[in-house]
Design a protein around this motif. Structure first.
Motif, short mmCIF file in Angstrom:
data_model
loop_
_atom_site.label_atom_id
_atom_site.label_comp_id
_atom_site.label_asym_id
_atom_site.label_seq_id
_atom_site.Cartn_x
_atom_site.Cartn_y
_atom_site.Cartn_z
N GLU A 88 0.81 -1.22 0.00
CA GLU A 88 0.00 0.00 0.00
C GLU A 88 0.84 1.27 0.00
OE1 GLU A 88 -2.20 -3.42 1.10
OE2 GLU A 88 -0.42 -2.58 2.11
N ASN A 89 1.98 1.27 0.73
CA ASN A 89 2.77 2.51 0.79
C ASN A 89 3.95 2.52 -0.17
OD1 ASN A 89 4.85 1.07 2.05
ND2 ASN A 89 4.52 1.96 4.07
N GLY A 90 4.00 1.56 -1.09
CA GLY A 90 4.97 1.65 -2.18
C GLY A 90 6.25 0.88 -2.00
N CYS A 91 6.16 -0.39 -1.62
CA CYS A 91 7.37 -1.21 -1.53
C CYS A 91 7.92 -1.47 -2.94
CB CYS A 91 7.08 -2.53 -0.83
SG CYS A 91 6.00 -3.65 -1.74
N MET A 92 9.09 -2.07 -3.01
CA MET A 92 9.70 -2.36 -4.30
C MET A 92 9.16 -3.64 -4.92
SD MET A 92 13.74 -1.44 -4.09
CE MET A 92 14.08 -2.62 -2.80
N GLU A 93 9.29 -3.74 -6.24
CA GLU A 93 9.14 -4.99 -6.97
C GLU A 93 10.48 -5.30 -7.60
OE1 GLU A 93 4.42 -4.93 -8.19
OE2 GLU A 93 5.92 -4.48 -9.72
N ILE A 94 10.87 -6.58 -7.59
CA ILE A 94 12.23 -6.99 -7.97
C ILE A 94 12.15 -8.22 -8.86
CG2 ILE A 94 14.47 -7.74 -7.04
CD1 ILE A 94 13.64 -6.34 -4.39
N LEU A 95 13.04 -8.29 -9.85
CA LEU A 95 13.07 -9.44 -10.75
C LEU A 95 14.19 -10.39 -10.33
CD1 LEU A 95 12.54 -7.79 -14.26
CD2 LEU A 95 10.85 -8.57 -12.58
N PRO A 96 13.86 -11.50 -9.67
CA PRO A 96 14.90 -12.44 -9.20
C PRO A 96 15.54 -13.19 -10.37
CG PRO A 96 12.71 -13.31 -8.77
CD PRO A 96 12.51 -11.91 -9.28
N GLY A 97 16.82 -13.49 -10.21
CA GLY A 97 17.56 -14.30 -11.18
C GLY A 97 18.08 -13.56 -12.38
N VAL A 98 17.58 -12.36 -12.65
CA VAL A 98 17.95 -11.63 -13.87
C VAL A 98 19.36 -11.07 -13.79
CG1 VAL A 98 17.29 -9.67 -15.35
CG2 VAL A 98 15.53 -11.15 -14.37
N TRP A 99 19.91 -10.96 -12.60
CA TRP A 99 21.26 -10.43 -12.45
C TRP A 99 22.27 -11.20 -13.30
CZ3 TRP A 99 25.39 -13.32 -10.62
CH2 TRP A 99 25.07 -14.56 -10.04
N LYS A 100 21.98 -12.46 -13.59
CA LYS A 100 22.90 -13.29 -14.38
C LYS A 100 23.04 -12.79 -15.82
CE LYS A 100 21.49 -17.23 -11.54
NZ LYS A 100 20.74 -18.50 -11.51
N GLN A 101 22.12 -11.95 -16.28
CA GLN A 101 22.18 -11.43 -17.64
C GLN A 101 23.08 -10.21 -17.76
OE1 GLN A 101 18.30 -10.97 -19.52
NE2 GLN A 101 17.42 -12.63 -18.27
N GLY A 102 23.65 -9.74 -16.65
CA GLY A 102 24.54 -8.59 -16.70
C GLY A 102 23.78 -7.29 -16.83
N VAL A 103 24.48 -6.24 -17.27
CA VAL A 103 23.88 -4.92 -17.38
C VAL A 103 23.00 -4.88 -18.63
CG1 VAL A 103 24.27 -2.44 -17.51
CG2 VAL A 103 25.87 -3.89 -16.24
N LEU A 104 21.73 -4.58 -18.44
CA LEU A 104 20.78 -4.48 -19.54
C LEU A 104 20.80 -3.06 -20.12
CD1 LEU A 104 17.80 -6.32 -17.79
CD2 LEU A 104 19.41 -7.29 -19.44
N PRO A 105 20.40 -2.88 -21.38
CA PRO A 105 20.39 -1.53 -21.96
C PRO A 105 19.37 -0.63 -21.27
CG PRO A 105 19.40 -3.12 -23.47
CD PRO A 105 20.01 -3.92 -22.36
N HIS A 106 19.80 0.56 -20.94
CA HIS A 106 18.95 1.55 -20.28
C HIS A 106 18.76 2.76 -21.19
CE1 HIS A 106 19.80 -0.88 -16.77
NE2 HIS A 106 19.06 -0.10 -15.99
N ILE A 107 17.67 3.45 -21.02
CA ILE A 107 17.42 4.70 -21.72
C ILE A 107 17.08 5.76 -20.70
CG2 ILE A 107 16.65 3.61 -23.88
CD1 ILE A 107 13.75 4.04 -22.94
N GLY A 108 17.25 7.02 -21.10
CA GLY A 108 16.87 8.11 -20.22
C GLY A 108 15.36 8.31 -20.26
N GLY A 109 14.83 8.92 -19.24
CA GLY A 109 13.39 9.17 -19.22
C GLY A 109 12.96 9.79 -17.92
N ALA A 110 11.67 10.03 -17.81
CA ALA A 110 11.11 10.61 -16.58
C ALA A 110 11.40 9.68 -15.42
CB ALA A 110 9.61 10.81 -16.73
N GLY A 111 11.89 10.25 -14.34
CA GLY A 111 12.19 9.46 -13.15
C GLY A 111 13.59 8.86 -13.15
N GLY A 112 14.38 9.10 -14.22
CA GLY A 112 15.75 8.60 -14.26
C GLY A 112 15.94 7.50 -15.29
N ALA A 113 17.14 6.95 -15.34
CA ALA A 113 17.46 5.88 -16.29
C ALA A 113 16.57 4.67 -16.03
CB ALA A 113 18.93 5.50 -16.18
N THR A 114 16.10 4.08 -17.10
CA THR A 114 15.22 2.92 -16.98
C THR A 114 15.59 1.87 -18.01
OG1 THR A 114 12.91 2.18 -16.98
CG2 THR A 114 13.49 3.91 -18.54
N ILE A 115 15.35 0.63 -17.69
CA ILE A 115 15.64 -0.45 -18.63
C ILE A 115 14.78 -0.28 -19.88
CG2 ILE A 115 15.56 -2.96 -18.98
CD1 ILE A 115 16.00 -3.24 -15.93
#
Length: 290
Positions: A162-189
């Motif tokens: 309700e107050n805005g906890c995080m959501e996280i993608l488990p296991g994806v760290w094994k793929q290394g750094v994914l491409p990010h783009i700029g946008g509202a709120g900061g860099a995003t995948i």
């Protein structure tokens, strides 16, 4: 020293994320909360906010101030406010015990990437309070791609759906750094590069910690309550490894090999940050976008 079980350590190494309850005691967090309560009160008086909300608890008071004057949040982040209580918390033994277990070394530095977040109710797109899907590795220079950096996200109040906890993608760290783009709120995948993995809902109580690998994708969700979701996100790594922010100061927080290297002098920490912030920002962005 053990704060985590072998099963928890194994889970972190597999998933790149661990939601661990009860890592910290109230006594660990109380000085930080008291320090920021004092800072917020002083800022509200400086801004001459009409309703000082004196009877409101820590979970609500900042929200009351924010509705009257959004400038209450300016200068609140850890490198700007530079509270002695926060500096001391960087060496919190209960937290460092868990980090040492996950990294497998007692030689630890605090990365300069550290934040306090007072998340008020805000559902607008691109809000500062609603950080988009990203990896922490994407806000460091490539020099840190082989540094074992652990993010420690910890709430100062219970973090709920309700107050805005995080959501996280488990296991994806094994793929290394994914491409990010700029946008509202900061860099995003980049949307087409975001893996189709069921997200972990990282609700965690005060005293718990969400540990993440530097390449673990995560984002925050809107706060739909009238309270503030207070949190700290800190990063630790083995001493001597690049932080990816060479223009900002890092400090030794634990060392069995040479305890004298641990920085315990507040004035030194304060001056190092003041000097770093006074210099022009590097021409190369800290955010890797493509």
């Amino acid at each position: 020293m053990a704060r985590l079980t072998e099963a928890q350590i194994a889970q972190f190494k597999t998933d790149g994320v661990l939601v661990a309850e009860g890592v910290l005691d109230d006594s660990d967090l109380a000085p930080v909360i008291e320090g920021y309560t004092r800072w917020i009160e002083a800022k509200a008086q400086e801004l001459a906010i009409p309703d000082q909300a004196s009877n409101e608890p820590f979970e609500r008071r900042f929200a009351r101030f924010h509705t009257q004057n959004k400038n209450i949040e300016r200068g609140m982040d850890v490198m700007n406010a530079r509270l002695p209580e926060f500096f001391a918390f960087l060496r919190c033994q209960n937290l460092l015990d868990a980090v040492q277990q996950l990294l497998g070394t007692p030689e630890l530095i605090a990365s300069p990437i550290q934040h306090l977040r007072g998340k008020v109710a805000d559902t607008s797109a691109g809000s500062y309070f609603n950080v988009p899907w990203h990896q922490d590795a994407a806000v460091t220079w490539e020099e840190a791609d082989h540094s074992e950096i652990i993010t420690c996200w910890l709430p100062l109040v219970d973090a709920t759906v309700e107050n805005g906890c995080m959501e996280i993608l488990p296991g994806v760290w094994k793929q290394g750094v994914l491409p990010h783009i700029g946008g509202a709120g900061g860099a995003t995948i980049r949307p087409d590069a975001l893996p189709e993995v069921a997200p972990l809902i990282a609700a965690v109580k005060k005293g718990g910690v969400v540990f993440m690998h530097r390449c673990t994708p995560h984002h925050s969700t809107p706060n739909l309550t009238d309270t503030v979701r207070w949190s700290l996100d800190l990063r630790y790594q083995p001493t001597g490894t690049p932080t990816g922010r060479p223009w900002q100061p890092s400090f030794v927080v634990r060392s069995e090999a040479d305890p004298s290297t641990v920085e315990t002098d507040y004035a030194t920490w304060d001056a190092a940050w003041a000097e770093a912030l006074a210099k022009p920002a590097p021409t190369k962005s800290a955010h890797r976008t493509m």
